[in-house]
Scaffold this motif. Sequence first.
Motif, mmCIF file in Angstrom:
data_model
loop_
_atom_site.group_PDB
_atom_site.id
_atom_site.type_symbol
_atom_site.label_atom_id
_atom_site.label_comp_id
_atom_site.label_asym_id
_atom_site.label_seq_id
_atom_site.Cartn_x
_atom_site.Cartn_y
_atom_site.Cartn_z
ATOM 1 N N ALA A 102 83.018 62.958 29.060
ATOM 2 C CA ALA A 102 82.871 62.461 30.025
ATOM 3 C C ALA A 102 83.550 61.655 30.635
ATOM 4 N N ALA A 154 80.458 64.744 35.653
ATOM 5 C CA ALA A 154 81.108 63.151 35.322
ATOM 6 C C ALA A 154 79.289 62.460 34.796
ATOM 7 N N PHE A 157 77.839 63.993 32.144
ATOM 8 C CA PHE A 157 77.207 63.861 30.985
ATOM 9 C C PHE A 157 77.691 62.438 30.361
ATOM 10 N N TRP A 158 77.726 61.520 31.018
ATOM 11 C CA TRP A 158 77.227 60.003 30.639
ATOM 12 C C TRP A 158 75.660 60.474 30.228
#
Length: 194
Positions: A102, A154, A157-158
């Motif tokens: 991330a 991103a 992924f967080w």
Amino acid sequence: MALRQSTQLGAATAFFGVLSFVLAIVAELKKPPYGTPIRGADVVVCRFPPDPTVALGVLSALAAACCAGIGAVSVFFPYNGRPIPRKALFGYTLLHVFFHLAIGITVTGVAMTVWATATEAVHHVRNVHRDLSYACPTAKTGMFGGAAFVNLDASLFWLVCFMLVGNVRDDYFDDQEQGGEARGGGGSAGHEEK
């Protein structure tokens, strides 16, 4: 209260990730393909139509940074006042891998967004050229769009990190409670024997 805090942090992470994506896509769509060259005696002056590309690019980069900041806070936040040691968090290999992915994807997405925005801004600011064949280009087509999808990745992924932290928290506190019961039971039995 912990569910409410976690829901707020998860929603904020998703909101800023989607906002960054949308702003970068709109920047890509609003970006003119080229400016109008106005030829003088020994220079070419480029005139670009007014567009919000640079402002949208800056806002997209800021939204991606906010998404990453809130995502990182959601990993380390002591929900309901119960923190988890970092060693326990990153002892879970899957969380360790996704957390670092991330960060890497966020840095890549923000860098791509800033690069596209800076390139577009430079074209607008440095608009006088001595090359009489200069065609007044703008930032390469697709740079903002590519950055938009990297920023969206991103944020996903967080969110995965956020969900993995929930699993780690459950396991950690279950182990703590079971370990506490085992220690408490053994201690009381030993105390009664004395």
